[in-house]
Enzyme design. Structure first.
Site, PDB file in Angstrom:
ATOM      1  N   ASP A 272       2.560   0.723 -36.424  1.00  0.00           N
ATOM      2  CA  ASP A 272       3.412   1.384 -37.606  1.00  0.00           C
ATOM      3  C   ASP A 272       2.583   1.619 -38.971  1.00  0.00           C
ATOM      4  O   ASP A 272       1.894   0.501 -39.292  1.00  0.00           O
ATOM      5  CB  ASP A 272       4.830   0.724 -37.987  1.00  0.00           C
ATOM      6  CG  ASP A 272       5.615   0.670 -36.913  1.00  0.00           C
ATOM      7  OD1 ASP A 272       5.537   0.984 -35.759  1.00  0.00           O
ATOM      8  OD2 ASP A 272       6.889  -0.033 -37.273  1.00  0.00           O
ATOM      9  N   GLN A 450      30.787  -3.100 -37.417  1.00  0.00           N
ATOM     10  CA  GLN A 450      30.848  -3.249 -35.906  1.00  0.00           C
ATOM     11  C   GLN A 450      31.897  -4.011 -35.345  1.00  0.00           C
ATOM     12  O   GLN A 450      32.442  -4.677 -36.062  1.00  0.00           O
ATOM     13  CB  GLN A 450      29.323  -3.950 -35.456  1.00  0.00           C
ATOM     14  CG  GLN A 450      29.473  -5.351 -35.775  1.00  0.00           C
ATOM     15  CD  GLN A 450      28.139  -5.975 -35.468  1.00  0.00           C
ATOM     16  OE1 GLN A 450      27.043  -5.376 -35.485  1.00  0.00           O
ATOM     17  NE2 GLN A 450      27.966  -7.292 -35.534  1.00  0.00           N
ATOM     18  N   GLU A 524      14.948   3.638 -36.752  1.00  0.00           N
ATOM     19  CA  GLU A 524      14.042   2.926 -37.660  1.00  0.00           C
ATOM     20  C   GLU A 524      13.111   3.912 -38.089  1.00  0.00           C
ATOM     21  O   GLU A 524      12.725   5.060 -37.980  1.00  0.00           O
ATOM     22  CB  GLU A 524      13.346   1.892 -36.703  1.00  0.00           C
ATOM     23  CG  GLU A 524      12.863   2.233 -35.484  1.00  0.00           C
ATOM     24  CD  GLU A 524      12.054   1.084 -34.622  1.00  0.00           C
ATOM     25  OE1 GLU A 524      11.925  -0.104 -35.300  1.00  0.00           O
ATOM     26  OE2 GLU A 524      11.832   1.155 -33.680  1.00  0.00           O
TER      27      GLU A 524
END
Length: 797
Positions: A272, A450, A524
């Site tokens: 990244d 969730q 992401e």
């Protein structure tokens, strides 16, 4: 005396003849019965019915799918095959043991992919939804398991008949449940015979919440997810990542440097990465004639994740010219790690860094926090050298508020090992008024948390009522999908910062821009770019972080990878995003994950002077040497993406060298383009990669073992999945326990009454078997008598 002697001989001969006849009959009958049992075992294995778990309800064909019928299935059923192989175990699985689908065929073999998953009529989905997926034997069932298989088949048949009866007729002493409200109309419109619904099914349907108000921003729906997977499988050229020339890909020369953890010079990997950019325009900043990029780097196969500063002359496209200024936060920091983020220039020339501070001290659970720091640099221009002078203002900016975004403590209270935690990848952007924001990866908080209730939120499904109904029953009928759906709550969040540029804190927390309750647990590396008057939001995702096992397993089987970039567009920075290309798909994987040219972590950089094009950067995903010994994760070639005015996108055949962050007239390099041809000079696959199975244990993690190492590495597991002609493979390619008998039956046995081996004995309760046993026993008695007589005669003589 003579007559008496002859009489004894005749009597003895008659006994011997009778004994021989009975013995022969017993042996023949026993052998034929055992052979019949063996043949029966083969027939059971060949005709074993395979139960189908449905994920769609668009097809009205009611045929059962059997192992025999599977030869006629098209590639559109690819997810069904994957689900039958893996999901039939119906156990709660972890990331390690669910990622088992491999590819042995080139990507170009994918021909017909009209649907991602096998489709089944609504009534069939409903009738099967409350049953566990079958564990019945398939074609590899061993012959000595036939009795157990037949017993289970008998039980399954009985249960099926009972279920059929109970679905038509309510129990005598039970009250038939009734569908209520909107769900009743939906079920009837979908063609389901409501009289065949069980009470449990009706009760589940009555739990559905039809609220139409999104609680946490724009939703990535279950239907969107299926469409993205379908697009990946089809390899639509508008979205498929272009092929790179594998022979041209090389490790980054600047990656050989002092390692932040060990303090030693090491050959590091890089993944990244992000440039130092103008926070408003997104253009790569020109810092005293240099372009600056920050990247995550570490030693292969080690939990080593830290950020480094790299630099090159502004506009220089040569990959070999990049240099490394070293780890930003110094050496000797194994417990505290730094993950992805973004950076911009301050007015005094310092870098304002936004990154993810990760505390691994709590059993390596990766406690993630959004952080910021001010980085000051030294420039020795005569030596063409940049170094890090010092770092100030390193502090935590945000780690969740509990309501909009899940906190670490909330996650820890409920985590059972299947739940991802996310508070990372902060991307900085300024609006037209100079207000500064951070867009980041997160998980939803109690605003839209969730849990099991997300399965009953109709808004999460996103398709037609008929499609949604099929997906609803698919989730309920598969324990792994249901468990994943329960924990999935990925989000792309946004916060507004105060005006203290070098020591920022949170001024306002907003609801997420994007969320995926019930659908995905990881989206992401968000990246927001303003083009014209619109804001474009992009993010990377691995589909195997999603709940729909059928969909992502299908991509693994068809292509060998499941990564994608998704995108959205809005007139406003803080809300109102709609998906690009209808489903949100922008880029899809095009080669298997263990090829040298596989990529991930896509990051869009604006092209100066253009409001309709973006430069897509990424890294070669060879972390842990998954493509082979010495092949490290490295920067990938970049390529152009066209942004169309109708909210669609198109990949352009414009490619650069590795590590090009600024598109200009000198950027394009056609030599980096590859083709999907096995033996072509510019093939996207290196020799030996074509058809190589993907070991999913090696893909997408932070502690990866080597793949096909030539020389074993100490203290690292070295078990290659497919060794290339090893002298002594560590994992034998033949079973340790052979399936053939260790002591084969002789062709001409000397003893005609030798006991048959256990594997060929007939089944218990067989009438012929019983007769054979009786005859065998009689012959044994007569034989004993006869042998006794012979023995006596010998002694008398």
């Amino acid at each position: 005396m003579l007559e008496n002697k002859n009489h004894k001989k005749i009597s003895l001969s008659g006994k011997s003849l009778l004994m021989g006849t009975l013995s022969t009959a017993a042996i023949v009958l026993s052998a034929s019965t055992a052979n019949a049992a063996t043949i029966n075992a083969d027939n059971v294995n060949e005709n074993q019915t395979v139960e189908v778990t449905a994920s769609s309800v668009n097809n009205e064909n009611n045929k059962q799918v059997t192992e025999k019928d599977s030869a006629d299935k098209s590639t559109s059923d690819v997810a069904e095959d994957a689900n039958t192989k893996k999901s039939n175990e119906n156990t709660e699985t972890t990331e390690k043991n669910t990622q088992t689908v491999v590819t042995n065929a080139p990507v170009s073999d994918v021909k017909n992919t009209n649907t991602v998953t096998a489709e089944t009529p609504v009534d069939k989905v409903v009738n099967n939804s409350d049953q566990k997926t079958t564990n019945a034997a398939t074609t590899d069932t061993k012959k000595d398991d036939v009795k157990q298989v037949e017993k289970k088949d008998s039980v399954d048949k009985t249960n099926a008949e009972e279920n059929k009866d109970s679905s038509v007729k309510p129990a005598e002493n039970a009250t038939k449940a009734e569908l209520k409200g909107q769900v009743k109309d939906i079920v009837e419109e979908s063609g389901v015979d409501t009289s065949k619904l069980t009470n449990d099914q009706i009760n589940e349907l009555n739990k559905i919440n039809f609220s139409k108000e999104a609680k946490s921003g724009t939703q990535l729906t279950y239907n969107d997810f299926k469409k993205i997977a379908k697009t990946l499988i089809e390899q639509d050229a508008r979205y498929a990542i272009p092929f790179f020339n594998a022979s041209k890909i090389k490790n980054m020369p600047a990656a050989k440097t002092l390692d932040a953890q060990s303090g030693k010079v090491e050959d590091l990997e890089i993944w990244d990465s992000w440039p130092v950019q103008d926070a408003k325009t997104g253009y790569v900043s020109n810092w005293n004639g240099y372009q600056l990029v920050i990247g995550m780097m570490g030693v292969p196969n080690v939990n080593d994740n830290h950020i480094y500063l790299l630099y090159n002359k502004y506009g220089d496209n040569d990959f070999n010219h990049w240099k490394n200024a070293g780890p930003i936060f110094g050496l000797g920091t194994p417990v505290i790690q730094q993950w992805s983020g973004s950076a911009t220039l301050n007015k005094d020339g310092s870098i304002q860094l936004y990154y993810t501070k990760v505390d691994t001290s709590d059993n390596n659970t990766n406690h993630q926090k959004l952080a910021s720091a001010t980085v000051y640099l030294n420039l020795e221009k005569d030596q063409d050298k940049i170094s890090i002078a010092h770092v100030d203002n390193d502090h935590i900016v945000f780690e969740g508020d509990g309501y909009h975004y899940q906190t670490y403590d909330q996650w820890k209270e409920t985590n059972k090992g299947a739940d991802n935690i996310a508070m990372r990848d902060a991307h900085v952007i300024d609006d037209d008024n100079g207000n500064r924001y951070l867009v980041f990866e997160a998980s939803t908080g109690t605003e839209n948390y969730q849990g099991d209730d997300q399965i009953y939120q109709w808004l999460n499904y996103g398709g037609t009522n008929k499609d949604n109904l099929g997906d609803f029953f698919q989730i309920l009928s598969n324990s792994d999908i249901k468990d994943r759906a329960k924990w999935s709550n990925a989000a792309i969040g946004i916060i507004k910062l105060n005006d203290d540029v070098k020591n920022p804190s949170v001024a306002k927390v907003y609801s997420p821009l994007i969320s995926a309750p019930m659908v995905s647990d990881e989206i992401e590396r968000p990246d927001v770019v303003k083009l014209g008057n619109k804001y474009y939001l992009f993010a990377a995702t691995r589909l195997n972080r999603g709940s729909n096992d059928d969909a992502w397993m299908a991509t693994n089987k068809a292509v060998g990878d499941n990564v994608a970039m998704i995108g959205y567009v809005s007139d406003n920075l803080t809300h109102g995003y709609v998906p690009l290309n209808e489903s949100g798909v922008v880029l899809t994987a095009s080669v298997p994950a263990n090829w040298r040219t596989a990529t991930y972590s896509y990051y869009a950089v604006p092209v100066e002077g253009r409001d309709d094009q973006l430069l897509i950067t990424s890294y070669i995903t060879n972390r842990g040497e998954v493509a082979g010994k010495g092949m490290h994760a490295t920067w990938a070639p970049s390529f152009l993406l066209q942004i169309n005015p109708d909210n669609t996108t198109t990949v352009l055949a414009k490619m650069t060298n590795q590590g090009d962050w600024i598109w200009d007239d000198s950027s394009e390099n056609p030599d980096m383009m590859g083709v999907l041809e096995k033996d072509a000079p510019n093939s996207a696959a290196l020799p030996g990669e074509w058809g190589k199975p993907v070991d999913w244990d090696l893909i997408g993690g932070y502690n990866l073992k080597p793949h096909q190492p030539v020389t074993p590495i100490p203290n690292v597991p070295t078990t290659p999945e497919t060794p290339t002609t090893p002298d002594k493979p560590e994992v034998p390619t033949t079973p340790e326990v052979p399936t053939t008998p260790e002591t084969p039956t002789p062709e001409a046995p000397k003893n005609p009454v030798k006991k048959t081996s256990q594997s060929k004995l007939p089944k218990a309760g067989d009438k012929n078997s019983f007769a054979a046993v009786v005859l065998g026993a009689v012959s044994s008695i007569l034989g004993a008598v006869g042998l006794t007589g012979v023995s006596k005669r010998k002694r008398n003589n």
